[in-house]
Design an enzyme around this catalytic site. Structure first.
Site, PDB file in Angstrom:
ATOM      1  N   GLY A   3       0.813  -1.214   0.000  1.00 31.78           N
ATOM      2  CA  GLY A   3       0.000   0.000   0.000  1.00 31.78           C
ATOM      3  C   GLY A   3       0.843   1.259   0.000  1.00 31.78           C
ATOM      4  O   GLY A   3       2.078   1.208   0.080  1.00 31.78           O
TER       5      GLY A   3
ATOM      6  N   GLY B 111      -3.959   9.559   1.817  1.00 29.11           N
ATOM      7  CA  GLY B 111      -4.394   8.877   3.035  1.00 29.11           C
ATOM      8  C   GLY B 111      -5.292   7.688   2.741  1.00 29.11           C
ATOM      9  O   GLY B 111      -5.314   6.708   3.475  1.00 29.11           O
TER      10      GLY B 111
ATOM     11  N   HIS C  85      -1.155  16.940   4.440  1.00 26.70           N
ATOM     12  CA  HIS C  85      -2.363  17.485   5.063  1.00 26.70           C
ATOM     13  C   HIS C  85      -2.044  18.884   5.598  1.00 26.70           C
ATOM     14  O   HIS C  85      -0.976  19.106   6.185  1.00 26.70           O
ATOM     15  CB  HIS C  85      -2.794  16.635   6.263  1.00 26.70           C
ATOM     16  CG  HIS C  85      -3.334  15.283   5.928  1.00 26.70           C
ATOM     17  ND1 HIS C  85      -3.549  14.823   4.654  1.00 26.70           N
ATOM     18  CD2 HIS C  85      -3.733  14.279   6.760  1.00 26.70           C
ATOM     19  CE1 HIS C  85      -4.048  13.596   4.704  1.00 26.70           C
ATOM     20  NE2 HIS C  85      -4.161  13.241   5.970  1.00 26.70           N
TER      21      HIS C  85
ATOM     22  N   CYS D   5      -3.251  10.317  11.097  1.00 26.41           N
ATOM     23  CA  CYS D   5      -2.331  11.288  10.505  1.00 26.41           C
ATOM     24  C   CYS D   5      -2.638  12.732  10.930  1.00 26.41           C
ATOM     25  O   CYS D   5      -1.722  13.499  11.278  1.00 26.41           O
ATOM     26  CB  CYS D   5      -2.371  11.183   8.985  1.00 26.41           C
ATOM     27  SG  CYS D   5      -3.995  10.784   8.313  1.00 26.41           S
TER      28      CYS D   5
ATOM     29  N   ASN E 184       1.438  13.415   5.186  1.00 27.14           N
ATOM     30  CA  ASN E 184       0.548  12.491   5.886  1.00 27.14           C
ATOM     31  C   ASN E 184       0.995  11.040   5.789  1.00 27.14           C
ATOM     32  O   ASN E 184       0.661  10.218   6.635  1.00 27.14           O
ATOM     33  CB  ASN E 184      -0.873  12.625   5.340  1.00 27.14           C
ATOM     34  CG  ASN E 184      -0.952  12.438   3.833  1.00 27.14           C
ATOM     35  OD1 ASN E 184      -0.289  13.172   3.081  1.00 27.14           O
ATOM     36  ND2 ASN E 184      -1.725  11.476   3.374  1.00 27.14           N
TER      37      ASN E 184
HETATM   38  O1  25A Z   1      -9.207   0.642   8.231  1.00 30.11           O
HETATM   39  P1  25A Z   1      -8.455   1.905   8.428  1.00 30.11           P
HETATM   40  O2  25A Z   1      -7.584   1.869   9.635  1.00 30.11           O
HETATM   41  O3  25A Z   1      -9.330   3.098   8.418  1.00 30.11           O
HETATM   42  O4  25A Z   1      -7.445   2.019   7.143  1.00 30.11           O
HETATM   43  C1  25A Z   1      -7.894   2.015   5.816  1.00 30.11           C
HETATM   44  C2  25A Z   1      -6.773   2.263   4.837  1.00 30.11           C
HETATM   45  O5  25A Z   1      -6.271   3.563   5.051  1.00 30.11           O
HETATM   46  C3  25A Z   1      -4.882   3.588   4.801  1.00 30.11           C
HETATM   47  C4  25A Z   1      -4.405   2.199   4.400  1.00 30.11           C
HETATM   48  O6  25A Z   1      -4.368   2.082   2.957  1.00 30.11           O
HETATM   49  C5  25A Z   1      -5.540   1.362   4.949  1.00 30.11           C
HETATM   50  O7  25A Z   1      -5.667   0.175   4.179  1.00 30.11           O
HETATM   51  N1  25A Z   1      -4.325   4.112   6.019  1.00 30.11           N
HETATM   52  C6  25A Z   1      -4.417   3.652   7.269  1.00 30.11           C
HETATM   53  N2  25A Z   1      -3.821   4.455   8.135  1.00 30.11           N
HETATM   54  C7  25A Z   1      -3.339   5.492   7.436  1.00 30.11           C
HETATM   55  C8  25A Z   1      -2.626   6.680   7.780  1.00 30.11           C
HETATM   56  N3  25A Z   1      -2.297   6.975   9.039  1.00 30.11           N
HETATM   57  C9  25A Z   1      -3.650   5.270   6.089  1.00 30.11           C
HETATM   58  N4  25A Z   1      -3.280   6.107   5.152  1.00 30.11           N
HETATM   59  C10 25A Z   1      -2.599   7.213   5.524  1.00 30.11           C
HETATM   60  N5  25A Z   1      -2.281   7.503   6.772  1.00 30.11           N
HETATM   61  P2  25A Z   1      -3.067   1.713   2.101  1.00 30.11           P
HETATM   62  O8  25A Z   1      -3.418   1.797   0.681  1.00 30.11           O
HETATM   63  O9  25A Z   1      -1.905   2.477   2.565  1.00 30.11           O
HETATM   64  O10 25A Z   1      -2.781   0.188   2.471  1.00 30.11           O
HETATM   65  C11 25A Z   1      -3.468  -0.863   1.979  1.00 30.11           C
HETATM   66  C12 25A Z   1      -2.501  -2.077   2.191  1.00 30.11           C
HETATM   67  O11 25A Z   1      -3.169  -3.036   3.015  1.00 30.11           O
HETATM   68  C13 25A Z   1      -3.104  -4.296   2.340  1.00 30.11           C
HETATM   69  N6  25A Z   1      -4.240  -5.114   2.746  1.00 30.11           N
HETATM   70  C14 25A Z   1      -5.536  -4.806   2.679  1.00 30.11           C
HETATM   71  N7  25A Z   1      -6.283  -5.821   3.187  1.00 30.11           N
HETATM   72  C15 25A Z   1      -5.426  -6.768   3.583  1.00 30.11           C
HETATM   73  C16 25A Z   1      -4.119  -6.317   3.295  1.00 30.11           C
HETATM   74  N8  25A Z   1      -3.055  -7.064   3.548  1.00 30.11           N
HETATM   75  C17 25A Z   1      -3.258  -8.252   4.131  1.00 30.11           C
HETATM   76  N9  25A Z   1      -4.474  -8.738   4.446  1.00 30.11           N
HETATM   77  C18 25A Z   1      -5.576  -8.044   4.185  1.00 30.11           C
HETATM   78  N10 25A Z   1      -6.777  -8.542   4.483  1.00 30.11           N
HETATM   79  C19 25A Z   1      -3.130  -3.926   0.896  1.00 30.11           C
HETATM   80  O12 25A Z   1      -2.606  -4.942   0.096  1.00 30.11           O
HETATM   81  C20 25A Z   1      -2.205  -2.712   0.888  1.00 30.11           C
HETATM   82  O13 25A Z   1      -0.859  -3.162   0.908  1.00 30.11           O
HETATM   83  P3  25A Z   1      -3.444  -5.493  -1.160  1.00 30.11           P
HETATM   84  O14 25A Z   1      -2.663  -6.673  -1.627  1.00 30.11           O
HETATM   85  O15 25A Z   1      -4.869  -5.674  -0.794  1.00 30.11           O
HETATM   86  O16 25A Z   1      -3.442  -4.380  -2.246  1.00 30.11           O
HETATM   87  C21 25A Z   1      -2.314  -4.193  -3.017  1.00 30.11           C
HETATM   88  C22 25A Z   1      -2.696  -3.587  -4.351  1.00 30.11           C
HETATM   89  O17 25A Z   1      -3.940  -4.082  -4.842  1.00 30.11           O
HETATM   90  C23 25A Z   1      -4.836  -3.039  -5.190  1.00 30.11           C
HETATM   91  N11 25A Z   1      -6.142  -3.421  -4.640  1.00 30.11           N
HETATM   92  C24 25A Z   1      -6.568  -3.183  -3.400  1.00 30.11           C
HETATM   93  N12 25A Z   1      -7.822  -3.642  -3.256  1.00 30.11           N
HETATM   94  C25 25A Z   1      -8.192  -4.173  -4.435  1.00 30.11           C
HETATM   95  C26 25A Z   1      -7.125  -4.035  -5.329  1.00 30.11           C
HETATM   96  N13 25A Z   1      -7.177  -4.485  -6.586  1.00 30.11           N
HETATM   97  C27 25A Z   1      -8.312  -5.067  -6.994  1.00 30.11           C
HETATM   98  N14 25A Z   1      -9.365  -5.225  -6.188  1.00 30.11           N
HETATM   99  C28 25A Z   1      -9.364  -4.795  -4.910  1.00 30.11           C
HETATM  100  N15 25A Z   1     -10.450  -4.980  -4.134  1.00 30.11           N
HETATM  101  C29 25A Z   1      -4.284  -1.814  -4.594  1.00 30.11           C
HETATM  102  O18 25A Z   1      -4.352  -0.748  -5.510  1.00 30.11           O
HETATM  103  C30 25A Z   1      -2.857  -2.113  -4.252  1.00 30.11           C
HETATM  104  O19 25A Z   1      -1.985  -1.538  -5.184  1.00 30.11           O
HETATM  105  O1  L14 Z   2      -5.514   6.362   9.934  1.00 26.62           O
HETATM  106  O2  L14 Z   2      -7.425   9.651   4.395  1.00 26.62           O
HETATM  107  O3  L14 Z   2      -7.528   6.336  10.680  1.00 26.62           O
HETATM  108  O4  L14 Z   2      -8.930   8.212   3.863  1.00 26.62           O
HETATM  109  C1  L14 Z   2      -8.196   6.361   7.726  1.00 26.62           C
HETATM  110  C2  L14 Z   2      -8.709   7.198   6.553  1.00 26.62           C
HETATM  111  C3  L14 Z   2      -6.074   7.602   7.654  1.00 26.62           C
HETATM  112  C4  L14 Z   2      -6.551   8.428   6.508  1.00 26.62           C
HETATM  113  C5  L14 Z   2      -6.724   6.553   9.783  1.00 26.62           C
HETATM  114  C6  L14 Z   2      -8.027   8.594   4.593  1.00 26.62           C
HETATM  115  C7  L14 Z   2      -7.216   7.189   8.505  1.00 26.62           C
HETATM  116  C8  L14 Z   2      -7.579   7.695   5.723  1.00 26.62           C
END
Ligand code: 25A
Ligand code: L14
Length: 340
Positions: free
Chosen positions: A15, A164, A246, A133, A319
């Site tokens: 991600g 984010g 941000h 963030c 962020n």
């Molecule tokens: O639930 P929360 O806490 O609210 O967080 C939600 C999301 O917010 C981001 C982060 O996204 C998180 O998933 N985030 C969280 N905290 C943050 C912060 N403080 C924040 N962003 C900013 N500041 P992300 O994109 O950074 O990370 C996603 C990663 O998580 C992996 N993942 C998801 N589900 C998983 C998992 N890994 C293991 N087990 C699970 N069940 C995800 O890997 C990514 O590394 P991936 O393999 O699912 O996706 C890799 C590529 O595939 C594409 N893709 C994603 N979903 C799909 C898809 N392609 C097709 N179909 C899909 N449904 C993506 O584009 C990616 O390139």
């Molecule tokens: O870390 O910008 O709780 O969409 C989940 C939403 C981080 C940012 C968290 C967004 C957020 C994210």
């Protein structure tokens, strides 16, 4: 004595945040003995670089953490809820970037410049939470003001970048921008409305009280990190068409009187802060300048003339770095140096 090295795992490695976590471990020369990159089945088998070597991404499983010392998670809340307890059971300490564990009273919520002592509580559940963030970049400059002058109330409005939400949201902003400047119809997938050339007063889901979950994270996490439930916090969080960085308009009411100059002097020497505040020369913090940096930038510091003890400021940070990956790796550094 030779430096102690650790077996490290990154969950959510493919991600936007996971990629940056890998880069931060490299840049900051974290003492890595071995690295495991974990993601969902969608990414398993893909290869990513770590320090010049190709590492195959593995499917995140309950058994992924045997022999791992520190796991940094950014795979979303559901994956963290499900897998962090398995990691902890295997004796691995989890630094979790999702919102899943942040408000668990047994789980410390840490910003290294603000409450590094809280890391010690990792022993409760084997989990340390990385704050939201927007909360991180707010508490970094507020902590020295809180310590010296006290804070009664915080009113914050955010201008949050699309990164984010992850890589797909960054792609959507570029695609929509490209379509719209060519007068083509654009596709809307990630957010409920067009984000290009627009502002959405909506981040994360709406709650019963009319606020979004992102807004309530800022309220509750700020009180937990500053260890003070008496602070009034109210937030409006807005998505803007910016890729990285941000921005926040922050208004505080302090307990003791403080001038804008006193705040500027205090923040000049504050950990993790850089004051960028010369409006006569058009100098103030900008998202495009904060992108790629680990500091929190503060400017437009001025007295709120509508109340006796008020200060306004404009606060900007990357962020994905300080708001997520850098802060998580800084927590891992404290763990590695002082506890493991
Ligand atoms: O639930 P929360 O806490 O609210 O967080 C939600 C999301 O917010 C981001 C982060 O996204 C998180 O998933 N985030 C969280 N905290 C943050 C912060 N403080 C924040 N962003 C900013 N500041 P992300 O994109 O950074 O990370 C996603 C990663 O998580 C992996 N993942 C998801 N589900 C998983 C998992 N890994 C293991 N087990 C699970 N069940 C995800 O890997 C990514 O590394 P991936 O393999 O699912 O996706 C890799 C590529 O595939 C594409 N893709 C994603 N979903 C799909 C898809 N392609 C097709 N179909 C899909 N449904 C993506 O584009 C990616 O390139
Ligand atoms: O870390 O910008 O709780 O969409 C989940 C939403 C981080 C940012 C968290 C967004 C957020 C994210």
């Amino acid at each position: 004595m030779p430096e102690k090295k650790f077996n490290v795992a990154v969950a959510g490695a493919t991600g936007a945040v996971g990629n940056q976590m890998i880069a931060c471990l490299e840049e900051r020369e974290f003492p890595v003995k071995s690295i495991k990159l974990l993601a969902s089945h969608r990414s398993a088998g893909r290869k990513q670089r770590f320090k010049g070597d190709w590492v195959v991404v593995e499917n995140l499983k309950e058994s992924s953490f045997n022999g791992v010392d520190i796991a940094i998670f950014s795979a979303g809340g559901d994956a963290s809820k499900k897998y962090a307890p398995f990691a902890a059971k295997a004796g691995c300490v989890v630094v979790d970037n999702s919102s899943a564990w942040r408000m668990d009273p047994e789980v410390p919520l840490v910003v290294p410049e603000v409450n590094p002592h809280a890391v010690a509580d990792y022993t409760n559940k084997g989990i340390i939470a990385n704050p939201n963030c927007s909360t991180i970049q707010m508490v970094v400059p507020l902590k020295p003001i809180y310590d010296k002058y006290g804070i009664k109330r915080i009113i914050v409005s955010t201008y949050q970048a699309v990164s984010g939400t992850g890589i797909k949201a960054m792609d959507e902003l570029s695609d929509q921008t490209r379509c719209l400047i060519h007068s083509e119809k654009c596709k809307i997938n990630v957010y409920p409305h067009q984000i290009a050339f627009n502002c959405l007063p909506h981040i994360d889901v709406f709650l019963d009280n009319g606020y979004t979950k992102e807004e309530m994270k800022m309220v509750n996490e700020t009180k937990k990190i500053l260890e003070d439930d008496s602070i009034g916090v109210t937030a409006t969080t807005v998505r803007v068409p910016v890729f990285i960085g941000h921005s926040e308009s922050i208004n505080i009411e302090t307990k003791k009187h403080v001038t804008a100059d006193e705040v500027r002097v205090l923040l000049e020497t504050a950990a993790g802060v850089k004051v960028v505040d010369n409006p006569k020369e058009n100098i103030y913090p900008l998202a495009i300048d904060a992108a790629g940096q680990d500091l929190t930038f503060v400017g437009r510091i001025r007295e709120d003339e509508s109340i006796p003890n008020g200060i306004n400021m404009w606060v900007v940070a990357d962020n994905i770095r300080k708001g997520a990956a850098t802060n998580a790796v800084q927590i891992a550094e404290i763990l590695a140096k002082e506890y493991l």
